[in-house]
Design a protein around this motif. Structure first.
Motif, PDB file in Angstrom:
ATOM      1  N   LEU A  27       0.828  -1.209   0.000  1.00 50.07           N
ATOM      2  CA  LEU A  27       0.000   0.000   0.000  1.00 50.07           C
ATOM      3  C   LEU A  27       0.862   1.258   0.000  1.00 50.07           C
ATOM      4  O   LEU A  27       0.550   2.235  -0.699  1.00 50.07           O
ATOM      5  N   GLU A  41       2.409   2.836  -3.220  1.00 51.77           N
ATOM      6  CA  GLU A  41       1.516   3.584  -4.114  1.00 51.77           C
ATOM      7  C   GLU A  41       0.474   4.323  -3.275  1.00 51.77           C
ATOM      8  O   GLU A  41      -0.707   3.962  -3.273  1.00 51.77           O
ATOM      9  N   PRO A  42       0.910   5.359  -2.548  1.00 50.77           N
ATOM     10  CA  PRO A  42      -0.016   6.088  -1.672  1.00 50.77           C
ATOM     11  C   PRO A  42      -1.208   6.637  -2.441  1.00 50.77           C
ATOM     12  O   PRO A  42      -1.058   7.172  -3.544  1.00 50.77           O
ATOM     13  N   GLY A  43      -2.377   6.492  -1.858  1.00 50.19           N
ATOM     14  CA  GLY A  43      -3.586   7.013  -2.478  1.00 50.19           C
ATOM     15  C   GLY A  43      -4.252   6.055  -3.449  1.00 50.19           C
ATOM     16  O   GLY A  43      -5.432   6.215  -3.772  1.00 50.19           O
ATOM     17  N   LYS A  44      -3.517   5.046  -3.930  1.00 51.44           N
ATOM     18  CA  LYS A  44      -4.112   4.079  -4.848  1.00 51.44           C
ATOM     19  C   LYS A  44      -5.007   3.124  -4.074  1.00 51.44           C
ATOM     20  O   LYS A  44      -4.615   2.607  -3.022  1.00 51.44           O
ATOM     21  N   VAL A  45      -6.193   2.887  -4.583  1.00 52.42           N
ATOM     22  CA  VAL A  45      -7.145   2.006  -3.909  1.00 52.42           C
ATOM     23  C   VAL A  45      -6.933   0.575  -4.385  1.00 52.42           C
ATOM     24  O   VAL A  45      -6.966   0.294  -5.581  1.00 52.42           O
ATOM     25  N   PHE A  46      -6.714  -0.322  -3.428  1.00 53.08           N
ATOM     26  CA  PHE A  46      -6.568  -1.743  -3.720  1.00 53.08           C
ATOM     27  C   PHE A  46      -7.815  -2.466  -3.215  1.00 53.08           C
ATOM     28  O   PHE A  46      -8.177  -2.345  -2.036  1.00 53.08           O
ATOM     29  N   TYR A  87      -8.931  -0.506   0.123  1.00 58.62           N
ATOM     30  CA  TYR A  87      -8.085   0.202   1.071  1.00 58.62           C
ATOM     31  C   TYR A  87      -6.993   0.963   0.335  1.00 58.62           C
ATOM     32  O   TYR A  87      -6.574   0.579  -0.759  1.00 58.62           O
ATOM     33  N   CYS A  88      -6.506   2.025   0.981  1.00 61.45           N
ATOM     34  CA  CYS A  88      -5.363   2.756   0.432  1.00 61.45           C
ATOM     35  C   CYS A  88      -4.511   3.293   1.568  1.00 61.45           C
ATOM     36  O   CYS A  88      -4.951   3.377   2.721  1.00 61.45           O
ATOM     37  N   ALA A 144      -2.719   6.326   3.419  1.00 57.44           N
ATOM     38  CA  ALA A 144      -3.209   7.706   3.500  1.00 57.44           C
ATOM     39  C   ALA A 144      -2.231   8.697   4.112  1.00 57.44           C
ATOM     40  O   ALA A 144      -2.563   9.881   4.208  1.00 57.44           O
TER      41      ALA A 144
END
Length: 237
Positions: free
Chosen positions: A174, A177-182, A228-229, A231
């Motif tokens: 996570l 790649e901050p902010g990317k939604v997995f 989740y991402c 933050a």
């Protein structure tokens, strides 16, 4: 060769499983009681445990809890739990107590080998990274949190954060790649490295465990019906 310790009171299981896992460069030792396992763990080094849920003296869940509250080597050791029925409650409890994966009985030895190889790849017992990695790429620095990918260490204001191998890999995935939604499926497939039977509740449990260990930092954000991402903002130079 990775050394594994099987804790299962089924004495007939160890022999054929030892021969099968040797094909994958996995050396299996076996005991039938938790007390014997603790003696072996105190005297020898093992790279992972295969732990049955139903045992004499104490059940596998209590044993898992004891290991996660023990010394550093035991706290970080990968644990694959075997559940007799594959019951959802057993899986959830095992993961909440710190197990890295689960496998319901009866199981196919090939699946066991695949799952063991996966958790061993992402563990702290894996071979160390090459030493000549630049600091700028080996450290991920955020407000209140630092991840050292060479040492596989996570630090916050209060000091080192003790994570299991799976928790560390989830955080690293996570944070890169901050902010990317997995989505939950993305996370499961990435951590296991393969399309496996999807148990989405496992991701929720891992995130919950990780959040507790990172408190009071609000590092992980939940997006309803999405995933989740990470933050935390990056630390300014």
């Amino acid at each position: 060769m990775h050394r594994l310790l099987l804790i299962d009171d089924d004495e007939a299981l160890a022999g054929p499983l030892t021969q099968y896992l040797a094909r994958f460069d996995l050396q299996l030792e076996a005991v039938t009681r938790p007390s014997a396992a603790l003696e072996r763990l105190a005297a020898e080094r093992f790279d992972a445990l295969i732990l049955d849920g139903m045992l004499p003296e104490m059940d596998g869940f209590e044993f898992c809890k004891r290991l996660r509250g023990g010394n550093d080597a035991w706290r970080d050791m990968p644990i694959l739990m075997l559940t007799a029925r594959g019951d959802l409650t057993d899986r959830v409890v095992g993961l909440e107590l710190g197990a890295d994966d689960y496998l319901p009985k009866p199981f196919e030895p090939r699946e066991l080998a695949a799952r063991l190889q996966t958790i061993l790849r992402r563990t702290r017992f894996a071979p160390p990274a090459a030493p000549a990695v630049a600091v700028s790429t080996a450290r991920l620095c955020f407000e209140g949190l630092e991840i050292d990918t060479t040492r596989r260490e996570v630090k916050c204001a209060s000091g080192l954060v003790e994570l299991t191998g799976t928790e560390y890999e989830l955080l690293l995935m996570l944070a890169r790649e901050p902010g990317k939604v997995f989505s939950r499926d993305d996370i499961l497939n990435r951590l296991r490295g393969q399309e496996a039977e999807l148990f989405t509740r496992a991701v929720d449990i891992l995130v919950s465990r990780l959040r507790r260990k990172l408190e009071p930092l609000a590092a992980l954000k939940t997006l309803r019906n999405a995933g989740y991402c990470f933050a935390l903002p990056e630390k300014q130079a």
